[in-house]
Write a protein that holds these residues in place. Structure first.
Motif, PDB file in Angstrom:
ATOM      1  N   CYS A 276       0.892  -1.237  -0.111  1.00 38.16           N
ATOM      2  CA  CYS A 276      -0.099   0.027  -0.061  1.00 38.16           C
ATOM      3  C   CYS A 276       0.871   1.211  -0.009  1.00 38.16           C
ATOM      4  N   GLU A 277       2.358   1.081  -0.175  1.00 35.54           N
ATOM      5  CA  GLU A 277       2.983   2.250  -0.022  1.00 35.54           C
ATOM      6  C   GLU A 277       3.074   3.078   0.901  1.00 35.54           C
ATOM      7  N   SER A 278       2.577   2.514   2.274  1.00 36.30           N
ATOM      8  CA  SER A 278       2.622   3.398   3.302  1.00 36.30           C
ATOM      9  C   SER A 278       4.046   3.034   4.048  1.00 36.30           C
ATOM     10  N   ASN A 279       4.308   4.242   4.572  1.00 35.89           N
ATOM     11  CA  ASN A 279       5.467   4.262   5.785  1.00 35.89           C
ATOM     12  C   ASN A 279       5.380   4.017   7.039  1.00 35.89           C
ATOM     13  N   LYS A 280       4.293   3.640   7.326  1.00 38.36           N
ATOM     14  CA  LYS A 280       3.797   3.160   8.776  1.00 38.36           C
ATOM     15  C   LYS A 280       4.002   1.574   8.868  1.00 38.36           C
ATOM     16  N   THR A 281       5.113   1.193   8.902  1.00 41.09           N
ATOM     17  CA  THR A 281       5.603  -0.272   9.243  1.00 41.09           C
ATOM     18  C   THR A 281       6.351   0.052  10.071  1.00 41.09           C
TER      19      THR A 281
ATOM     20  N   TYR B 190       8.881  -7.108   8.114  1.00 43.34           N
ATOM     21  CA  TYR B 190       8.303  -5.955   8.179  1.00 43.34           C
ATOM     22  C   TYR B 190       6.788  -6.243   8.450  1.00 43.34           C
ATOM     23  N   LYS B 191       5.947  -5.498   9.209  1.00 41.06           N
ATOM     24  CA  LYS B 191       4.682  -5.593   9.077  1.00 41.06           C
ATOM     25  C   LYS B 191       4.065  -4.132   9.085  1.00 41.06           C
ATOM     26  N   CYS B 192       3.161  -4.043   8.046  1.00 41.01           N
ATOM     27  CA  CYS B 192       2.454  -2.702   7.768  1.00 41.01           C
ATOM     28  C   CYS B 192       1.364  -2.332   8.685  1.00 41.01           C
ATOM     29  N   THR B 193       1.428  -1.479   9.283  1.00 44.28           N
ATOM     30  CA  THR B 193       0.129  -1.023  10.214  1.00 44.28           C
ATOM     31  C   THR B 193      -1.057  -0.577   9.361  1.00 44.28           C
ATOM     32  N   SER B 194      -0.797  -0.323   8.360  1.00 48.00           N
ATOM     33  CA  SER B 194      -1.846   0.472   7.491  1.00 48.00           C
ATOM     34  C   SER B 194      -2.659  -0.607   6.907  1.00 48.00           C
TER      35      SER B 194
END
Ligand SMILES: [Zn+2]
Length: 119
Positions: free
Chosen positions: A6-11, A23-27
């Motif tokens: 999702c191209e989020s930086n919230k990882t 890594y795990k994406c929180t988004s």
């Protein structure tokens, strides 16, 4: 680390799997391992410019100096082009420069003679 889904930086880091950082994406909640982004993409016009330079007899290092595109990228493009359009890579005949040299020498000596005459 940017999420490839999702191209989020919230990882956040989520432990290691087989020696690779996980890594795990929180988004979006998806997990992914550490990845390396593909080589920097260049606009098509830059690519065309580099290929044109190559076809005009410029070396890969020279093209790199002028355009800032790494020579391995240019070589990659040329190989790509070569597999698509082999006819375009036929080298152009080298123009005769002998006559031009003679002309320049002639003009040069004429100028010198004029210079001497004025002094
Ligand atoms: Zn995500």
């Amino acid at each position: 680390m940017q999420c490839p889904h999702c191209e989020s930086n919230k990882t956040r880091k989520n432990g290691k799997r087989r020696g690779k950082q996980n890594y795990k994406c929180t988004s979006c909640g998806r997990q992914f391992v550490e990845f390396h982004s593909p080589p920097k993409g260049y606009p098509d016009e830059v690519k065309q410019q580099c290929l044109k330079m190559y076809l005009n007899g410029m070396g890969f290092r020279a093209i790199e100096r002028v355009t800032g595109v790494h020579h391995t990228t240019v070589i990659y493009w040329v190989k790509q082009l070569g597999s698509q359009l082999p006819d375009m890579l036929e080298s152009e005949p080298i123009p005769e420069v002998g006559e031009l040299d003679e002309l320049e020498t002639f003009v040069g000596s004429k100028k010198t003679r004029y210079g001497c005459g004025q002094q």
